[in-house]
Scaffold this active site. Structure first.
Site, PDB file in Angstrom:
ATOM      1  N   LYS A   1      -1.107  -8.177   2.388  1.00 49.21           N
ATOM      2  CA  LYS A   1      -1.437  -7.673   3.731  1.00 49.21           C
ATOM      3  C   LYS A   1      -2.945  -7.502   3.909  1.00 49.21           C
ATOM      4  O   LYS A   1      -3.404  -7.039   4.943  1.00 49.21           O
ATOM      5  CB  LYS A   1      -0.727  -6.341   3.974  1.00 49.21           C
ATOM      6  CG  LYS A   1       0.789  -6.518   4.123  1.00 49.21           C
ATOM      7  CD  LYS A   1       1.443  -5.208   4.458  1.00 49.21           C
ATOM      8  CE  LYS A   1       2.922  -5.207   4.203  1.00 49.21           C
ATOM      9  NZ  LYS A   1       3.708  -5.859   5.256  1.00 49.21           N
TER      10      LYS A   1
ATOM     11  N   CYS B   1      11.520  -2.745   9.320  1.00 43.22           N
ATOM     12  CA  CYS B   1      11.806  -1.876   8.160  1.00 43.22           C
ATOM     13  C   CYS B   1      11.345  -0.446   8.431  1.00 43.22           C
ATOM     14  O   CYS B   1      10.819   0.237   7.535  1.00 43.22           O
ATOM     15  CB  CYS B   1      11.166  -2.393   6.880  1.00 43.22           C
ATOM     16  SG  CYS B   1      11.709  -4.032   6.436  1.00 43.22           S
TER      17      CYS B   1
ATOM     18  N   GLN C   1      -0.828  -0.751   5.595  1.00 48.45           N
ATOM     19  CA  GLN C   1      -1.310  -1.237   6.896  1.00 48.45           C
ATOM     20  C   GLN C   1      -2.726  -0.781   7.197  1.00 48.45           C
ATOM     21  O   GLN C   1      -3.231  -1.058   8.279  1.00 48.45           O
ATOM     22  CB  GLN C   1      -0.383  -0.753   8.022  1.00 48.45           C
ATOM     23  CG  GLN C   1       1.009  -1.323   7.952  1.00 48.45           C
ATOM     24  CD  GLN C   1       1.064  -2.824   8.185  1.00 48.45           C
ATOM     25  OE1 GLN C   1       0.132  -3.421   8.733  1.00 48.45           O
ATOM     26  NE2 GLN C   1       2.145  -3.448   7.767  1.00 48.45           N
TER      27      GLN C   1
ATOM     28  N   ASP D   1       0.429   5.773   1.856  1.00 51.06           N
ATOM     29  CA  ASP D   1       0.817   4.368   1.948  1.00 51.06           C
ATOM     30  C   ASP D   1      -0.254   3.657   2.775  1.00 51.06           C
ATOM     31  O   ASP D   1      -0.336   3.841   3.991  1.00 51.06           O
ATOM     32  CB  ASP D   1       2.202   4.274   2.607  1.00 51.06           C
ATOM     33  CG  ASP D   1       2.658   2.837   2.807  1.00 51.06           C
ATOM     34  OD1 ASP D   1       1.825   1.919   2.691  1.00 51.06           O
ATOM     35  OD2 ASP D   1       3.851   2.642   3.109  1.00 51.06           O
TER      36      ASP D   1
ATOM     37  N   HIS E   1       7.725   3.512   6.682  1.00 57.33           N
ATOM     38  CA  HIS E   1       8.420   2.265   6.353  1.00 57.33           C
ATOM     39  C   HIS E   1       9.550   2.613   5.381  1.00 57.33           C
ATOM     40  O   HIS E   1       9.446   3.577   4.618  1.00 57.33           O
ATOM     41  CB  HIS E   1       7.391   1.348   5.682  1.00 57.33           C
ATOM     42  CG  HIS E   1       7.857  -0.040   5.386  1.00 57.33           C
ATOM     43  ND1 HIS E   1       8.640  -0.351   4.303  1.00 57.33           N
ATOM     44  CD2 HIS E   1       7.616  -1.215   6.027  1.00 57.33           C
ATOM     45  CE1 HIS E   1       8.861  -1.660   4.278  1.00 57.33           C
ATOM     46  NE2 HIS E   1       8.258  -2.204   5.318  1.00 57.33           N
TER      47      HIS E   1
END
Ligand code: PMP
Length: 416
Positions: A231, A369, A208, A205, A128
């Site tokens: 999220k 993104c 997600q 990261d 991202h």
């Protein structure tokens, strides 16, 4: 063996999310934009209202009763996040605005201190923009280099090529556990092991991943792990940086202000230890507390059960989409979570998004993104339905019917 869907009462879960009863454009809302943000269970909404009705105060400062309640709730929330991630202590959890701010903190603090001229920062091709831009900025400032782990034509990390990238100048590797654009689940355990063998640190990261898979930062041996509350069924404006204690303790503050200091004179400033050192000013107290409620809610349902149910739903949706004439899935890794990116011949992604919205179906259409990875597949934009555990097989059927109608219209116009 019973199917995952038979072991999971999705209708009962849906009743916990009031917004799922909304109607848009005269149709029941079908929320398939979970990779952008997730909906909130009533428990989270109630917890925010309770905080403001009964506990609201600034924290860590006053001697009065509400300050004690708010401080207790906030620090409990930190402990809940630590448990959720498998951290060894709440001191390893820093509250921030979200994933973006957490990555920027690492770049501005650890990166400023540790990255020098000629050093190398690795990112994967899947990242991202939030996990590219801060490293690009730091590299320019320091005369360092950003190097990219390539992916194959299905969107899977090429571990051999990654291994060849690593060298004594590699200081940091940045990788998403789940790609927001393609849904690829990356082999973070192997990525971390190889980075550590080369003497580099790793930032994962998890924006997600935490809503879809069980995560344990100690098993992964991640140096940094970041995610956003919104999220994972929590509020917006709150997110988390996990850092190994020894790593955080060696890092300088990145912002200055109240709350993060032990003592101030005009001549010198003494800072708190982490995590306080990284939380200058009044933070997002209520939303940190709301985030903890979201994580408790998730654990109550069970992250393993969620992963099994969603996997079955993803396979079901993948098979159905692949059967639509003119539809091309972008990202077909063996191991995927939640995301189904696609293009439909004869239709711009934004037109597909608008056509679906008219039927009450919310999906993202655009570059998500993550321009480098979409361009790797020759696209500037895709349509991206993304699943959560409150989505149903019937919702997928509705999506597929709507897409079939669109596909049929083009094929009949083009005479195919
Ligand atoms: N990384 C990934 C993989 C993401 O999906 C997102 C959000 N789309 C981000 C980082 C940025 O998260 P936020 O906007 O909540 O800071």
């Amino acid at each position: 063996m019973p199917k995952a869907r038979e072991l999971f009462d999705v209708q009962s879960v849906r009743r916990d999310f009031p917004i799922l009863a909304e109607r848009v454009n005269g149709r029941p809302l079908i929320w398939l934009d979970n990779a952008a943000t997730t909906q909130k269970p009533q428990a989270v909404i109630d917890r925010l209202a309770y905080f403001y009705a009964h506990e609201n105060s600034n924290i860590h400062r006053a001697a009065h009763a509400l300050a004690a309640r708010a401080t207790e709730a906030y620090e409990q929330a930190r402990a809940t996040v630590a448990r959720f991630l498998g951290a060894s202590s709440p001191e390893e959890i820093v509250f921030l605005r979200g994933t973006t701010e957490a990555i920027n903190l690492v770049a501005r603090s650890w990166g400023q201190q540790q990255i020098g001229e000629g050093d190398e920062i690795v990112v994967s091709h899947l990242e991202h923009h939030a996990n590219i831009v801060p490293w690009h900025q730091l590299a320019i400032e320091k005369g360092a280099k950003v190097r990219v782990i390539p992916v194959d034509d299905r969107g899977q990390i090429l571990l051999d090529a990654y291994q060849r990238l690593l060298n004594p100048r590699t200081r940091l590797v940045n990788i998403s556990q789940v790609s927001n654009a393609l849904g690829t689940v990356t082999p973070v355990r192997e990525v971390i092991e190889l980075a550590h063998a080369a003497g580099a640190k790793v930032l994962v990261d998890g924006a997600q991943s935490v809503s879809h898979l069980p995560v344990d930062v100690q098993t992964l041996d991640a140096d940094f792990f970041v995610f956003s509350g919104h999220k994972v069924f929590g509020p917006t404006g709150i997110g988390v940086l996990y850092g190994k204690q020894a790593v955080l303790e060696a890092m300088p503050p990145w912002q200055g202000g109240g709350n993060m200091i032990a003592d101030v004179t005009f001549e010198r400033v003494l800072y708190h230890k982490p995590p306080g050192r990284f939380e200058a000013g009044t933070g997002n107290i209520a939303d940190a507390v709301g985030l903890a409620t979201a994580l408790d809610y998730l654990e109550l349902i069970g992250r393993e059960r969620i992963a099994r149910y969603e996997h079955e739903l993803l396979v079901y949706a993948t098979d159905a989409l692949l059967d639509i004439p003119g539809l091309h899935l972008i990202g077909t890794a063996d191991d995927k979570a939640s995301v189904l990116s696609f293009v439909l011949e004869g239709h711009r992604p934004s037109d597909v998004g608008e056509a679906l919205s008219r039927e009450g179906i919310a999906v993202r259409a655009g570059h998500h993104c993550a321009q480098p990875i979409l361009r790797r597949f020759g696209h500037e934009a895709t349509v991206r339905p993304s699943l959560a555990f409150y989505n149903t097989h019937e919702e997928i059927d509705t999506l597929v019917r709507a897409l079939r109608r669109l596909s049929h219209r083009t094929l009949s116009i083009s005479g195919r």
